[in-house]
Design an enzyme around this catalytic site. Structure first.
Site, short mmCIF file in Angstrom:
data_model
loop_
_atom_site.label_atom_id
_atom_site.label_comp_id
_atom_site.label_asym_id
_atom_site.label_seq_id
_atom_site.Cartn_x
_atom_site.Cartn_y
_atom_site.Cartn_z
N MET A 1 0.84 -1.18 0.00
CA MET A 1 0.00 0.00 0.00
C MET A 1 0.89 1.24 0.00
SD MET A 1 -3.08 -1.23 2.54
CE MET A 1 -2.04 -2.05 3.74
N MET A 2 0.61 2.12 -0.97
CA MET A 2 1.45 3.30 -1.17
C MET A 2 1.55 4.11 0.12
SD MET A 2 2.17 3.35 -4.49
CE MET A 2 2.56 5.02 -4.94
N CYS A 83 -5.40 -0.09 -9.33
CA CYS A 83 -5.31 1.26 -8.76
C CYS A 83 -6.09 2.24 -9.62
CB CYS A 83 -3.85 1.69 -8.65
SG CYS A 83 -3.71 3.33 -7.96
N LYS A 122 -2.92 -8.20 -9.59
CA LYS A 122 -3.94 -7.75 -8.63
C LYS A 122 -4.91 -6.86 -9.41
CE LYS A 122 -4.70 -5.64 -4.15
NZ LYS A 122 -4.92 -4.18 -4.25
N HIS A 154 -9.44 -7.57 -5.65
CA HIS A 154 -10.13 -6.62 -4.78
C HIS A 154 -11.59 -6.61 -5.24
CE1 HIS A 154 -10.36 -2.22 -3.09
NE2 HIS A 154 -11.28 -3.02 -2.59
N GLY A 195 -10.48 -7.31 0.20
CA GLY A 195 -11.48 -6.25 0.33
C GLY A 195 -12.37 -6.43 1.53
N GLY A 196 -12.23 -5.51 2.49
CA GLY A 196 -13.17 -5.44 3.61
C GLY A 196 -12.98 -6.49 4.68
N GLY A 216 -5.58 -5.58 3.72
CA GLY A 216 -4.95 -4.28 3.50
C GLY A 216 -5.04 -3.39 4.72
C1 LIG Z 1 -3.08 3.92 1.74
C2 LIG Z 1 -3.38 2.82 0.77
C3 LIG Z 1 -2.51 2.59 -0.28
C4 LIG Z 1 -2.76 1.55 -1.18
N1 LIG Z 1 -1.84 1.30 -2.16
C5 LIG Z 1 -2.00 0.23 -2.97
C6 LIG Z 1 -1.00 -0.14 -3.91
O1 LIG Z 1 0.08 0.48 -3.99
N2 LIG Z 1 -1.24 -1.22 -4.68
C7 LIG Z 1 -2.40 -1.95 -4.58
O2 LIG Z 1 -2.56 -2.95 -5.30
N3 LIG Z 1 -3.35 -1.63 -3.71
C8 LIG Z 1 -3.18 -0.56 -2.90
N4 LIG Z 1 -4.15 -0.26 -1.99
C9 LIG Z 1 -5.40 -1.05 -1.94
C10 LIG Z 1 -5.25 -2.23 -0.97
O3 LIG Z 1 -4.19 -3.07 -1.38
C11 LIG Z 1 -6.53 -3.06 -0.93
O4 LIG Z 1 -6.77 -3.61 -2.20
C12 LIG Z 1 -7.75 -2.25 -0.52
O5 LIG Z 1 -7.46 -1.37 0.56
C13 LIG Z 1 -8.89 -3.18 -0.13
O6 LIG Z 1 -8.49 -4.10 0.88
P1 LIG Z 1 -8.79 -3.84 2.45
O7 LIG Z 1 -10.28 -3.65 2.56
O8 LIG Z 1 -8.29 -5.08 3.13
O9 LIG Z 1 -8.04 -2.59 2.83
C14 LIG Z 1 -3.92 0.76 -1.06
C15 LIG Z 1 -4.80 1.00 0.00
C16 LIG Z 1 -4.53 2.01 0.90
C17 LIG Z 1 -5.49 2.25 2.07
#
Ligand SMILES: Cc1cc2nc3c(=O)[nH]c(=O)nc-3n(C[C@H](O)[C@H](O)[C@H](O)COP(=O)(O)O)c2cc1C
Length: 333
Positions: A1-2, A83, A122, A154, A195-196, A216
């Site tokens: 995650m960026m 993204c 992804k 996702h 996701g979630g 994430g």
């Molecule tokens: C701050 C932030 C940065 C993210 N950067 C990336 C990234 O660089 N590459 C990517 O595939 N997903 C990125 N995501 C998305 C997450 O990998 C993930 O797909 C998304 O948050 C849904 O999963 P979660 O509900 O478990 O957070 C980022 C999410 C957040 C919150």
């Protein structure tokens, strides 16, 4: 995650979850073609296994970047097709690549020819208002024919206009059923649900019918979840949060010694959620996020934060002047 899962964060998460597969932030292929490769790719062998996530749509650039990733010791190369940020869409990569599975297949082929490690994707379940299952099914089918065997999905659409990246992680409806359907249609592929997901019982239950889960935000915001999940899935004793904190103090000490540009906040910012849900979590966060304390801090700050929790916010004990200049915190180890 960026801006989140940098090397310090990954080291921390590895302590919590020895069996997890960790991912880098997205690194654009262009940054590796034109930029400071070591800056983008260096990592600590103790973080392994780590997947390098690339952003891009030029097969030659991606092949070059993947080759560097393999040389640097990454376990897999992952291509970002999820993204939705405008910057990424302007550069014609990320989620908008889902419109062009043939191009993604070319990218996968080029990367697979360049490396011996797995190349994975992804992606989202759709883009904009395309809710049609056939869209994502075709995307997986075409890119799998280029040799991609693992898809991290996702389970939301990416709306390419009108939503910020943050909103794009919250507003498009979450549809885990689509990911499970992909697994039924492509039983020979590895399908990972994302996701979630945010609590141990829910995550363990979500593993049914897919090959894995990616976590994430919950992993970042409540990192001890990773330790609980590790214990639930692989057994073994649950470490204490304090033990993890003290191991991070050792890591911070080494980092400060080793790197002339090191700053305490680079490491501790990832640890703010370690005591999430505990009564004294506020005292912990307050010490580790106070700019005045951080500017004068050394590795002893982690011990200071633990002390502050024990005394629940004893402001006197955490003033910068009280931090041992030697950084030693023997009482805490
Ligand atoms: C701050 C932030 C940065 C993210 N950067 C990336 C990234 O660089 N590459 C990517 O595939 N997903 C990125 N995501 C998305 C997450 O990998 C993930 O797909 C998304 O948050 C849904 O999963 P979660 O509900 O478990 O957070 C980022 C999410 C957040 C919150």
């Amino acid at each position: 995650m960026m801006a989140w899962t940098d090397r310090h964060c990954r080291y921390f998460h590895r302590l919590l979850a020895p069996h997890a597969l960790l991912y880098t932030e997205m690194v654009t292929a262009n940054a590796l073609v034109h930029g400071d490769v070591a800056h983008h790719l260096d990592f600590d062998a103790r973080e392994a296994p780590v997947v390098l996530q690339l952003g891009g749509s030029d097969p030659l650039h991606l092949a070059h970047a993947a080759r560097l990733g393999e040389r640097w010791g990454y376990a897999e190369i992952n291509l970002n097709c999820g993204c939705p940020s405008e910057r990424v869409v302007e550069g014609a990569f990320g989620a908008c690549l889902m419109q062009d599975p043939e191009r993604v297949a070319d990218c996968v082929l080029a990367m697979r020819e360049a490396v011996t490690i797995p190349v994975t994707i992804k992606h989202r379940i759709g883009i904009d208002r395309i809710e049609d299952y056939a869209f994502v099914q075709r995307f997986v089918s075409v890119t799998a024919s280029a040799g991609c065997e693992t898809f991290i999905v996702h389970a939301r659409n990416a709306w390419l206009s009108g939503l910020s990246p943050k909103e794009n992680r919250e507003i498009p409806p979450l549809r885990h059923d689509v990911v499970r359907r992909l697994k039924l249609d492509f039983p020979h592929l590895k399908i990972v649900l994302n996701g979630g997901l945010g609590d141990v019982a829910g995550i363990v239950a979500s593993l049914a019918g897919v090959d894995g889960v990616m976590i994430g935000r919950a992993a970042y915001q409540q990192p001890f979840l990773l330790a609980r999940l590790e214990a639930a899935l692989y057994g073994g004793a649950l470490p204490s949060r304090e033990q993890i904190a003290l191991r991070m103090a050792e890591y911070l000490r080494d980092y400060l010694k080793r790197d002339a540009h090191a700053q305490v906040r680079h490491v501790v910012r990832h640890m703010l959620g370690l005591f999430h849900g505990e009564p004294s979590a506020r005292a912990w966060r307050r010490v580790l996020s106070d700019a005045r304390i951080l500017s004068a801090a050394n590795d002893a700050i982690i011990g200071q934060a633990l002390d502050a929790m024990a005394t629940r916010g004893a402001d006197q004990s955490i003033l910068p002047g009280f931090i041992s200049p030697s950084g030693s915190s023997a009482a805490l180890i």
